[in-house]
Write an enzyme that holds these catalytic residues in place. Structure first.
Site, short mmCIF file in Angstrom:
data_model
loop_
_atom_site.label_atom_id
_atom_site.label_comp_id
_atom_site.label_asym_id
_atom_site.label_seq_id
_atom_site.Cartn_x
_atom_site.Cartn_y
_atom_site.Cartn_z
N GLU A 142 -5.23 -17.48 11.85
CA GLU A 142 -4.73 -16.58 12.89
C GLU A 142 -3.26 -16.19 12.66
O GLU A 142 -2.41 -16.33 13.53
CB GLU A 142 -4.91 -17.21 14.28
CG GLU A 142 -6.36 -17.46 14.63
CD GLU A 142 -6.54 -17.97 16.06
OE1 GLU A 142 -5.53 -18.33 16.70
OE2 GLU A 142 -7.68 -17.99 16.53
N THR A 149 -10.00 -6.44 -6.61
CA THR A 149 -11.19 -6.27 -7.45
C THR A 149 -11.74 -4.83 -7.32
O THR A 149 -12.28 -4.29 -8.28
CB THR A 149 -12.29 -7.27 -7.03
OG1 THR A 149 -12.45 -7.25 -5.60
CG2 THR A 149 -11.91 -8.69 -7.45
N GLU A 150 -11.55 -4.22 -6.14
CA GLU A 150 -12.00 -2.84 -5.94
C GLU A 150 -11.17 -1.83 -6.76
O GLU A 150 -11.65 -0.75 -7.10
CB GLU A 150 -11.93 -2.46 -4.46
CG GLU A 150 -12.96 -3.14 -3.58
CD GLU A 150 -12.60 -4.58 -3.25
OE1 GLU A 150 -11.42 -4.97 -3.44
OE2 GLU A 150 -13.50 -5.33 -2.82
N ASN A 151 -9.93 -2.19 -7.08
CA ASN A 151 -9.06 -1.28 -7.83
C ASN A 151 -9.55 -1.02 -9.26
O ASN A 151 -9.11 -0.06 -9.90
CB ASN A 151 -7.63 -1.82 -7.89
CG ASN A 151 -6.91 -1.74 -6.57
OD1 ASN A 151 -6.01 -2.53 -6.28
ND2 ASN A 151 -7.30 -0.81 -5.71
N ASP A 167 0.83 -1.20 0.00
CA ASP A 167 0.00 0.00 0.00
C ASP A 167 0.87 1.25 0.00
O ASP A 167 1.91 1.30 0.65
CB ASP A 167 -0.90 -0.01 1.24
CG ASP A 167 -2.04 0.98 1.13
OD1 ASP A 167 -2.29 1.51 0.03
OD2 ASP A 167 -2.69 1.23 2.17
N GLY A 168 0.41 2.27 -0.74
CA GLY A 168 1.04 3.58 -0.64
C GLY A 168 1.77 4.08 -1.87
O GLY A 168 2.42 5.13 -1.81
N THR A 222 -6.77 -5.38 6.97
CA THR A 222 -6.24 -6.41 6.07
C THR A 222 -6.99 -6.49 4.74
O THR A 222 -6.64 -7.29 3.87
CB THR A 222 -6.27 -7.80 6.75
OG1 THR A 222 -7.61 -8.08 7.21
CG2 THR A 222 -5.32 -7.82 7.94
N SER A 223 -8.02 -5.66 4.56
CA SER A 223 -8.62 -5.41 3.25
C SER A 223 -9.01 -6.66 2.46
O SER A 223 -8.67 -6.79 1.29
CB SER A 223 -7.68 -4.53 2.40
OG SER A 223 -7.52 -3.28 2.99
N ARG A 273 0.60 5.44 -4.61
CA ARG A 273 0.06 6.73 -5.07
C ARG A 273 0.37 7.84 -4.07
O ARG A 273 0.71 8.96 -4.47
CB ARG A 273 -1.44 6.60 -5.30
CG ARG A 273 -1.79 5.63 -6.42
CD ARG A 273 -3.22 5.76 -6.87
NE ARG A 273 -4.18 5.39 -5.83
CZ ARG A 273 -5.49 5.51 -5.96
NH1 ARG A 273 -6.01 6.00 -7.07
NH2 ARG A 273 -6.31 5.13 -5.00
#
Length: 259
Positions: free
Chosen positions: A220, A76-78, A30-31, A208-209, A33
């Site tokens: 776990e 999939t959201e991207n 992540d990060g 954790t998206s 952009r």
């Protein structure tokens, strides 16, 4: 100047601390952009710098003995991002998968590369390049790199359920015999993926998206959140994450000894 002298010493100290090496590390990259915005760079350059960081981290992981690494590269959201960014990302993915076929490190270290995610959502030319990379590394068994593209955890479980139902219809699976092992066997095509030992998320976001809900949350796994954006991720950050896993394993060993 002082930092350049201290960091190698700190790296060695962290490596000395880590006694338990996770078998499977999953990374939410992540990060890209936000890093680009902070540096006054174009978003596409941020993604390319993130891809460079990925190659470096893969080298470190192999060096440290991590056999399986799964990278959350594109969800999939991207797909909701604007068309220009999607086009540049798909071009970048195509370049990186094409390079795998002739990458001497991949063949020297016997690394199997495979994609996990919904292949039906990807452009045909990108999918063909991915499949060529998978074919070129199909016979390797020393290390495994799983690239999560067009990936969503719930979507993954839905596809596994459909696959199991198809086998039930054909009489290949007895509904009464369905257990966690059968579900895991249907989560991904290609090489089996073991449970996740450690999840790392960069970019100072604490979630954790929807990433590997069965193999990570269901088992776990240890989780390490860190502030650096993905292009700025360092070996120190990887070792700190592995230290979290190591500490968890030490606590488990003490509990087992106490009975």
């Amino acid at each position: 100047m002082l930092r350049s002298r201290i960091e190698p010493l700190y790296e060695r100290y962290l490596r000395w601390q880590v006694k338990h090496i996770p078998r499977h590390v999953a990374v939410i990259q992540d990060g890209n952009r936000r890093f680009a915005r902070e540096q006054g760079l174009d978003t596409a350059i941020g993604h390319r710098l993130g891809a460079d960081a990925t190659e470096q981290v893969l080298d470190w992981a192999c060096e440290l003995g991590v056999r399986y690494i799964t990278l959350y590269t594109f969800s999939t959201e991207n797909f909701r991002r604007d068309s220009a960014e999607l086009a540049s990302l798909f071009l970048l993915f195509q370049e990186k998968f094409a390079a795998i076929v002739t990458d001497e490190r991949v063949h020297r270290d016997h690394i199997r590369v495979q994609m996990i995610g919904d292949r039906s959502l990807l452009p045909d030319d990108l999918l063909a390049t991915i499949e060529a990379a998978e074919k070129a590394t199909l016979h390797y068994t020393d290390y495994y790199i799983n690239i999560a593209l067009a990936y969503g955890g719930r979507n993954e479980i839905v596809h596994a359920a459909r696959s199991i139902l198809e086998e039930v219809k054909r009489g290949a699976v007895d509904p009464a015999a369905i257990d966690p092992a059968i579900v895991e066997a249907h989560l991904h095509r290609g090489a089996p993926i073991p449970p996740v030992d450690l999840i790392i998320r960069t970019g100072n976001d604490y979630r954790t998206s929807n990433f590997l809900p069965w193999l990570a949350n269901g088992h776990e796994s240890a989780v390490y959140f860190c502030a650096p954006f993905w292009p700025a991720f360092r070996k120190i950050d990887l070792l700190r994450a592995m230290r979290v896993y190591d500490q968890r394993m030490l606590l488990k060993e003490r509990a087992d000894r106490r009975g």
